[in-house]
Design a protein around this motif. Structure first.
Motif, PDB file in Angstrom:
ATOM      1  N   PRO A  26     -34.055  -2.542  43.942  1.00 58.67           N
ATOM      2  CA  PRO A  26     -34.864  -1.927  42.885  1.00 58.67           C
ATOM      3  C   PRO A  26     -36.044  -1.107  43.399  1.00 58.67           C
ATOM      4  O   PRO A  26     -36.405  -0.093  42.799  1.00 58.67           O
ATOM      5  N   ARG A  27     -36.657  -1.522  44.502  1.00 63.01           N
ATOM      6  CA  ARG A  27     -37.846  -0.829  45.010  1.00 63.01           C
ATOM      7  C   ARG A  27     -37.498   0.400  45.830  1.00 63.01           C
ATOM      8  O   ARG A  27     -38.368   1.186  46.189  1.00 63.01           O
ATOM      9  N   ASP A  28     -36.226   0.573  46.153  1.00 61.36           N
ATOM     10  CA  ASP A  28     -35.769   1.754  46.904  1.00 61.36           C
ATOM     11  C   ASP A  28     -36.105   3.006  46.110  1.00 61.36           C
ATOM     12  O   ASP A  28     -35.872   3.083  44.903  1.00 61.36           O
ATOM     13  N   GLY A  29     -36.653   4.023  46.787  1.00 59.43           N
ATOM     14  CA  GLY A  29     -37.067   5.239  46.089  1.00 59.43           C
ATOM     15  C   GLY A  29     -35.939   5.963  45.395  1.00 59.43           C
ATOM     16  O   GLY A  29     -36.117   6.513  44.296  1.00 59.43           O
ATOM     17  N   VAL A  30     -34.751   5.984  46.003  1.00 59.49           N
ATOM     18  CA  VAL A  30     -33.601   6.623  45.371  1.00 59.49           C
ATOM     19  C   VAL A  30     -33.185   5.825  44.136  1.00 59.49           C
ATOM     20  O   VAL A  30     -32.827   6.398  43.100  1.00 59.49           O
ATOM     21  N   ALA A  31     -33.268   4.511  44.222  1.00 65.78           N
ATOM     22  CA  ALA A  31     -32.925   3.665  43.082  1.00 65.78           C
ATOM     23  C   ALA A  31     -33.864   3.910  41.910  1.00 65.78           C
ATOM     24  O   ALA A  31     -33.442   3.877  40.741  1.00 65.78           O
ATOM     25  N   VAL A  32     -35.131   4.154  42.199  1.00 64.48           N
ATOM     26  CA  VAL A  32     -36.102   4.407  41.138  1.00 64.48           C
ATOM     27  C   VAL A  32     -35.718   5.665  40.366  1.00 64.48           C
ATOM     28  O   VAL A  32     -35.642   5.667  39.130  1.00 64.48           O
ATOM     29  N   PHE A  33     -35.458   6.752  41.088  1.00 64.27           N
ATOM     30  CA  PHE A  33     -35.060   7.988  40.417  1.00 64.27           C
ATOM     31  C   PHE A  33     -33.728   7.817  39.710  1.00 64.27           C
ATOM     32  O   PHE A  33     -33.553   8.241  38.558  1.00 64.27           O
ATOM     33  N   ASN A  34     -32.769   7.186  40.387  1.00 64.51           N
ATOM     34  CA  ASN A  34     -31.439   7.017  39.805  1.00 64.51           C
ATOM     35  C   ASN A  34     -31.503   6.224  38.498  1.00 64.51           C
ATOM     36  O   ASN A  34     -30.797   6.545  37.531  1.00 64.51           O
ATOM     37  N   GLY A  35     -32.350   5.200  38.460  1.00 60.16           N
ATOM     38  CA  GLY A  35     -32.441   4.376  37.273  1.00 60.16           C
ATOM     39  C   GLY A  35     -32.956   5.144  36.069  1.00 60.16           C
ATOM     40  O   GLY A  35     -32.428   5.015  34.950  1.00 60.16           O
ATOM     41  N   VAL A  36     -33.988   5.964  36.284  1.00 58.24           N
ATOM     42  CA  VAL A  36     -34.524   6.761  35.184  1.00 58.24           C
ATOM     43  C   VAL A  36     -33.500   7.798  34.742  1.00 58.24           C
ATOM     44  O   VAL A  36     -33.249   7.989  33.541  1.00 58.24           O
ATOM     45  N   TYR A  37     -32.895   8.468  35.698  1.00 55.43           N
ATOM     46  CA  TYR A  37     -31.902   9.513  35.411  1.00 55.43           C
ATOM     47  C   TYR A  37     -30.701   8.915  34.670  1.00 55.43           C
ATOM     48  O   TYR A  37     -30.196   9.487  33.703  1.00 55.43           O
ATOM     49  N   LEU A  38     -30.258   7.747  35.106  1.00 50.80           N
ATOM     50  CA  LEU A  38     -29.096   7.111  34.489  1.00 50.80           C
ATOM     51  C   LEU A  38     -29.360   6.769  33.026  1.00 50.80           C
ATOM     52  O   LEU A  38     -28.504   7.003  32.159  1.00 50.80           O
ATOM     53  N   THR A  39     -30.524   6.231  32.745  1.00 47.67           N
ATOM     54  CA  THR A  39     -30.853   5.870  31.370  1.00 47.67           C
ATOM     55  C   THR A  39     -30.806   7.086  30.454  1.00 47.67           C
ATOM     56  O   THR A  39     -30.216   7.051  29.364  1.00 47.67           O
ATOM     57  N   VAL A  40     -31.412   8.172  30.892  1.00 47.49           N
ATOM     58  CA  VAL A  40     -31.445   9.386  30.074  1.00 47.49           C
ATOM     59  C   VAL A  40     -30.054  10.012  29.984  1.00 47.49           C
ATOM     60  O   VAL A  40     -29.649  10.508  28.926  1.00 47.49           O
ATOM     61  N   ALA A  41     -29.301   9.984  31.082  1.00 49.18           N
ATOM     62  CA  ALA A  41     -27.950  10.564  31.072  1.00 49.18           C
ATOM     63  C   ALA A  41     -27.035   9.819  30.114  1.00 49.18           C
ATOM     64  O   ALA A  41     -26.201  10.427  29.430  1.00 49.18           O
ATOM     65  N   ARG A  42     -27.161   8.503  30.041  1.00 47.09           N
ATOM     66  CA  ARG A  42     -26.374   7.726  29.089  1.00 47.09           C
ATOM     67  C   ARG A  42     -26.664   8.190  27.664  1.00 47.09           C
ATOM     68  O   ARG A  42     -25.748   8.380  26.855  1.00 47.09           O
TER      69      ARG A  42
END
Length: 231
Positions: free
Chosen positions: A30-46
């Motif tokens: 979760p603290r990985d920087g790529v994971a942070v961006f991916n998580g926000v992007y994924l929520t909006v993309a859904r």
């Protein structure tokens, strides 16, 4: 090397893009920087996918093509990093600093957004024009719609990833850093870059140099956004 070449179409669809992003969300700490961006992007993309399926947009074919090409640029950068290859310059700061303890989650998310808008979106417009046999002007409504999605990403960065009332303190360096990058200005510049790249498509050397400059500029901005901050 220039990154203005068309991304191979492969077998990616809106569903497979979301599947790839879900897999990253599960696999990365979760603290990985790529994971942070991916998580926000994924929520909006859904959410954007659900709205498209509901028939809200008038040109679903163009909308889906641009969405997929856009996300594919991000996933290609992830694949390059995982395979030990160099991703585009715009993405390198995020991968280099992804585990830095002095970089806060909102910085990771904003650096990813900067790379995705400042470089990937212009190339995705060109990719989509090639795929559909159209001109950038034909995708302007879809570009604006993607812009709305990006606004949602930016809002989530501020609402979900920033700390509580401390962020409102004028002395907090994170406040200044988050305010140093403008999505609106980045979108305007990206649309101009997409039109320029399309106009230069028969001049590959010039288009490649232009794309390299675009990539480098986004990478420079991303590095500044990832400046380590005190707790």
């Amino acid at each position: 090397m220039a990154h203005c070449e068309q991304v191979p179409p492969a077998a990616l669809t809106a569903d497979t893009v979301l599947s790839r992003m879900r897999a990253l969300d599960t696999a990365l700490p979760p603290r990985d920087g790529v994971a942070v961006f991916n998580g926000v992007y994924l929520t909006v993309a859904r959410e954007a996918g659900l709205r498209t399926e509901g028939g809200r947009f008038t040109d679903v074919r163009g909308a889906t093509a641009l969405d997929v090409r856009f996300a594919q640029r991000y996933l290609a950068a992830v694949d390059a990093a995982e395979d030990g290859r160099r991703p585009p310059a715009c993405w390198r700061p995020l991968f280099q600093f992804r585990r830095h303890p002095g970089v806060r989650p909102p910085q990771f998310a904003l650096a990813g957004l900067n790379a995705h808008v400042g470089h990937d979106l212009a190339l995705a417009v060109v990719d989509t024009c090639r795929t559909l046999g159209c001109e950038p002007v034909d995708l302007e409504a879809e570009f604006d719609r993607v812009g709305e999605l990006l606004v949602s990403v930016e809002e989530r960065i501020h609402d979900e990833l920033t700390p509580g009332p401390d962020l409102l303190r004028i002395a907090d360096p994170l406040t200044h850093l988050l305010g140093s990058w403008s999505l609106e200005r980045a979108r305007d510049a990206t649309w101009a870059a997409a039109r320029a790249l399309w106009a230069l498509r028969r001049l590959p050397d010039v288009a490649g140099e232009f794309t390299d400059r675009l990539d480098a500029a986004a990478g420079f901005a991303g590095r500044l956004l990832l400046t380590p901050l005190p707790d």
